[in-house]
Design a protein around this motif. Structure first.
Motif, PDB file in Angstrom:
ATOM      1  N   ALA A  74       0.852  -1.188   0.000  1.00  0.00           N
ATOM      2  CA  ALA A  74       0.000   0.000   0.000  1.00  0.00           C
ATOM      3  C   ALA A  74       0.891   1.243   0.000  1.00  0.00           C
ATOM      4  O   ALA A  74       1.886   1.307   0.713  1.00  0.00           O
ATOM      5  CB  ALA A  74      -0.888   0.005   1.233  1.00  0.00           C
ATOM      6  N   VAL A  78      -6.482   3.399  -1.187  1.00  0.00           N
ATOM      7  CA  VAL A  78      -5.336   2.895  -0.432  1.00  0.00           C
ATOM      8  C   VAL A  78      -4.463   4.057   0.030  1.00  0.00           C
ATOM      9  O   VAL A  78      -4.283   5.021  -0.696  1.00  0.00           O
ATOM     10  CB  VAL A  78      -4.490   1.956  -1.327  1.00  0.00           C
ATOM     11  N   ILE A  80      -1.739   0.996  -4.973  1.00  0.00           N
ATOM     12  CA  ILE A  80      -1.071  -0.265  -4.677  1.00  0.00           C
ATOM     13  C   ILE A  80       0.149  -0.398  -5.582  1.00  0.00           C
ATOM     14  O   ILE A  80       0.067  -0.177  -6.793  1.00  0.00           O
ATOM     15  CB  ILE A  80      -2.029  -1.450  -4.885  1.00  0.00           C
ATOM     16  N   VAL A 118      -8.401  -4.185   1.940  1.00  0.00           N
ATOM     17  CA  VAL A 118      -7.576  -3.035   2.295  1.00  0.00           C
ATOM     18  C   VAL A 118      -8.079  -2.579   3.659  1.00  0.00           C
ATOM     19  O   VAL A 118      -9.229  -2.177   3.795  1.00  0.00           O
ATOM     20  CB  VAL A 118      -7.706  -1.894   1.267  1.00  0.00           C
TER      21      VAL A 118
END
Length: 75
Positions: A24, A49, A29, A64
């Motif tokens: 992250a 993220v 990502i 997440v």
């Protein structure tokens, strides 16, 4: 590669499968192909993220998890 040069230097919260590590970051990502040291930022994940979030494999995507929420992303 020096840690400071790595696009996502923290291993905490990363997930690994089939030679690929997912981190992250504030830019989205980061996909790291470990053996080749090739990095790709999935910028379309940026709004979901943040650095420090935990990623976990989940069904056909990822969970997440951060301090305020948990999201399921289908990849």
């Amino acid at each position: 590669m020096k840690r400071a040069e790595h696009p996502a230097p923290a291993l905490h919260g990363a997930t690994y499968a089939a030679g690929t590590l997912l981190h992250a970051s504030d830019q989205g990502i980061v996909q790291e192909r470990v053996a080749q040291q090739i990095f790709k930022t999935l910028s379309n994940t940026q709004e979901f993220v943040r650095a420090g979030a935990t990623l976990a494999s989940y069904q056909a995507g990822l969970l997440v998890i951060d301090d305020h929420r948990a999201l399921a992303l289908t990849m």
